[in-house]
Each structure stands twice: as C-alpha cells, then as structure tokens.
Write a protein that holds these residues in place. Structure first.
Motif, PDB file in Angstrom:
ATOM      1  N   VAL A   1       0.853  -1.394  -0.075  1.00  0.00           N
ATOM      2  CA  VAL A   1      -0.044   0.110  -0.158  1.00  0.00           C
ATOM      3  C   VAL A   1       0.834   1.031   0.287  1.00  0.00           C
ATOM      4  O   VAL A   1       1.980   1.450   0.755  1.00  0.00           O
ATOM      5  N   ASP A   2       0.661   2.275  -1.001  1.00  0.00           N
ATOM      6  CA  ASP A   2       1.298   3.349  -0.929  1.00  0.00           C
ATOM      7  C   ASP A   2       1.170   4.150   0.414  1.00  0.00           C
ATOM      8  O   ASP A   2       0.086   4.471   0.853  1.00  0.00           O
ATOM      9  N   MET A   3       2.315   4.469   1.113  1.00  0.00           N
ATOM     10  CA  MET A   3       2.322   5.404   2.415  1.00  0.00           C
ATOM     11  C   MET A   3       3.024   6.397   2.110  1.00  0.00           C
ATOM     12  O   MET A   3       3.872   6.972   1.350  1.00  0.00           O
ATOM     13  N   ASP A   4       2.087   7.760   2.738  1.00  0.00           N
ATOM     14  CA  ASP A   4       2.718   8.859   2.895  1.00  0.00           C
ATOM     15  C   ASP A   4       3.511   9.014   4.143  1.00  0.00           C
ATOM     16  O   ASP A   4       2.923   9.322   5.052  1.00  0.00           O
ATOM     17  N   TRP A   5       4.881   8.706   4.006  1.00  0.00           N
ATOM     18  CA  TRP A   5       5.653   8.641   5.140  1.00  0.00           C
ATOM     19  C   TRP A   5       6.045   9.977   5.750  1.00  0.00           C
ATOM     20  O   TRP A   5       6.154  10.015   7.149  1.00  0.00           O
ATOM     21  N   GLY A   6       5.808  10.946   5.092  1.00  0.00           N
ATOM     22  CA  GLY A   6       5.857  12.715   5.913  1.00  0.00           C
ATOM     23  C   GLY A   6       4.752  12.536   6.847  1.00  0.00           C
ATOM     24  O   GLY A   6       5.123  13.416   8.001  1.00  0.00           O
ATOM     25  N   VAL A   7       3.717  12.013   6.748  1.00  0.00           N
ATOM     26  CA  VAL A   7       2.590  12.068   7.582  1.00  0.00           C
ATOM     27  C   VAL A   7       2.685  10.818   8.640  1.00  0.00           C
ATOM     28  O   VAL A   7       2.628  11.113   9.957  1.00  0.00           O
ATOM     29  N   VAL A   8       2.442   9.733   8.186  1.00  0.00           N
ATOM     30  CA  VAL A   8       2.641   8.378   9.163  1.00  0.00           C
ATOM     31  C   VAL A   8       4.007   8.604  10.044  1.00  0.00           C
ATOM     32  O   VAL A   8       3.751   8.217  11.219  1.00  0.00           O
ATOM     33  N   GLY A   9       5.105   8.932   9.377  1.00  0.00           N
ATOM     34  CA  GLY A   9       6.162   8.923  10.338  1.00  0.00           C
ATOM     35  C   GLY A   9       6.195  10.060  11.450  1.00  0.00           C
ATOM     36  O   GLY A   9       6.425   9.676  12.544  1.00  0.00           O
ATOM     37  N   ARG A  10       5.593  11.114  11.235  1.00  0.00           N
ATOM     38  CA  ARG A  10       5.567  12.097  12.114  1.00  0.00           C
ATOM     39  C   ARG A  10       4.399  11.612  13.226  1.00  0.00           C
ATOM     40  O   ARG A  10       4.555  11.843  14.558  1.00  0.00           O
ATOM     41  N   ALA A  11       3.298  11.049  12.862  1.00  0.00           N
ATOM     42  CA  ALA A  11       2.286  10.676  13.682  1.00  0.00           C
ATOM     43  C   ALA A  11       2.637   9.600  14.770  1.00  0.00           C
ATOM     44  O   ALA A  11       2.641   9.488  15.704  1.00  0.00           O
ATOM     45  N   ALA A  12       3.385   8.559  14.105  1.00  0.00           N
ATOM     46  CA  ALA A  12       4.096   7.421  14.900  1.00  0.00           C
ATOM     47  C   ALA A  12       5.120   7.734  15.619  1.00  0.00           C
ATOM     48  O   ALA A  12       5.236   7.316  17.076  1.00  0.00           O
TER      49      ALA A  12
END
Length: 253
Positions: free
Chosen positions: A68-79
């Motif tokens: 699945v295509d992930m937006d790591w700019g968003v997901v990384g910050r949230a994590a």
C-alpha cells in the motif's frame, strides 16, 4: 490448562485478524485474558496483551507497507508523536481512573459511526487534491492525541486512527488502515517500554498467543488488501458498532 491455552490462541487469532483490518483486537484479547486469569494482576494482563498485539500489528504493518502506498511524511510524524505520548499516557494512569473516559469515548465513537454511515463514499474514494496537501503539524497532533489515549485507556485506538486519517487526509480506508497499523506499532512499543521493566508480562503465554495473533494478522491483512477499501469500510462499521455496545455494557453493568 490445555483447553484454556487453546482458547487463548483461538481468541488471539481472531483478534489479530480483526485488528489487522480495522483495529479492535483488544475487544477480544483483553476480556479473554481476564476470564482465563481472573486473579491475575491487571497490569500483567494488559502488558501481556500488548506483547501479543505488537507482534500481529507489526506483521500487518509490514504487509501493508509492502503493498500500500504510504505517505511517510504524515505517518512517520504521527508514529513518532504517538510513541512519546503513549508512554506519557501510561505514566498518567494513576492521575484518575481511565474508566471515567468511557462515556466520552462512547459519544465520540457514535459520532464516528454516524458520520461514516451518512457519508456513503467516505473512506472509499481518495480525494487526490486533499490527500497531497501537506499537514505536518496535524500529523504530530493526531499522533500525540491518539498515542496518549492509547497509553491511558485504549479501546477504539485503531478505529479512531483510521477515521482521522480518512477524515483529515482524505485517504481511503485501506490506506488509512495501513497508516493506523504503523502508528499502532509505535504505541504498542511505547506501552511495552512501560510494562517490561516492571515485569508485567506473562512471557510464555504471550509467546504462544503471539504466534496465533500473527497468523490472524496475516489473514486479516490479506483480506483487506485483496478486497479493498469498500470491504474495510464495512468491517470498520461492524467493529465500531460492537465497540460502542461493549463500552455501554461496561458503563451500565
């Protein structure tokens, strides 16, 4: 004891399956642990649940990341924000009883359910324009709020994450579920950083349940990826409805 272990493993398999799709595995796993070990210390049972869940959630996250295509700019910050806030939430449990949150959580989940049912295409179609709009501070705030909640109380964490990713970033439910799994891994690891030093884990029980949970996570992630956002949306609605019913039962009983 063999029968009880088999029950724990079967329950853990189902918990992993559901959790890999839309969250809510704790609905199955935590009551099961409390029923099998009625005299167990709550901290130990919660710690064992986290030790089991992080295995299945981690596997599901890995599966989603690959497909699945992930937006790591968003997901990384949230994590990252969720990890710090989850540890803080676990440390804050003694300030007031987490059960006091149940009525508030019921209202929030009802709002989530009504919104999802009302918006027939919510979480099914991805709004490309909104999806690519950068919101770095929102990602941090979202991760911090849900992370603290998961560390402090927990029920519905995965469902809240999926809803918020879909609502705030216009992602479909499949992509939102994938992102939620990554953040959930972070909050679970933070919780374990709290539970492990105090020895609040039944290691042998957790190891056996973790194998079953991982198998369930494999099936759940496979079903979600194969059937797409519409399928995940339907499962999401069912799980949120069950979670609302369970929390209401806990309040009135």
């Amino acid at each position: 004891m063999v029968g009880e272990l088999l029950l724990l493993c079967l329950g853990s398999f189902f918990a992993g399956l559901v959790d890999a799709m839309v969250g809510g595995g704790g609905l199955v796993q935590i009551p099961l642990l409390f029923n099998v070990f009625p005299n167990g210390a709550p901290a130990t049972l919660f710690g064992t649940n986290k030790a089991v869940s992080v295995v299945g959630t981690g596997f599901a996250a890995r599966r989603y990341i690959r497909q699945v295509d992930m937006d790591w700019g968003v997901v990384g910050r949230a994590a990252l924000a969720a990890f710090v806030a989850s540890f803080a939430g676990a440390a804050a449990v003694g300030l007031f009883p987490p059960a006091m949150l149940r009525p508030v959580v019921v209202v929030l989940l009802l709002a989530v359910l009504v919104y999802t049912l009302k918006k027939k295409d919510f979480g099914v179609l991805r709004a490309e324009g909104l999806a690519h709009r950068p919101k770095p501070l929102l990602a941090l705030a979202l991760g911090a709020a849900i992370g603290f909640y998961d560390g402090f109380f927990g029920p519905g964490t995965g469902s809240f994450l999926i809803f918020l990713f879909a609502r705030c970033y216009a992602w479909d439910f499949l992509r939102s579920s994938a992102a939620a799994k990554v953040v959930n891994v972070s909050t679970n690891l933070a919780a374990l950083a709290w539970f492990i030093p105090v020895g609040a884990i039944m290691a042998k029980i957790a190891a056996m349940m973790a194998v079953a949970n991982l198998a369930g996570a494999w099936v759940g992630a496979h079903l979600a990826i194969k059937n797409g956002a519409q399928f995940v949306r339907r499962v999401f609605i069912v799980v949120v409805s069950v979670l609302i019913a369970r929390l209401i039962w806990d309040i009135v009983s």
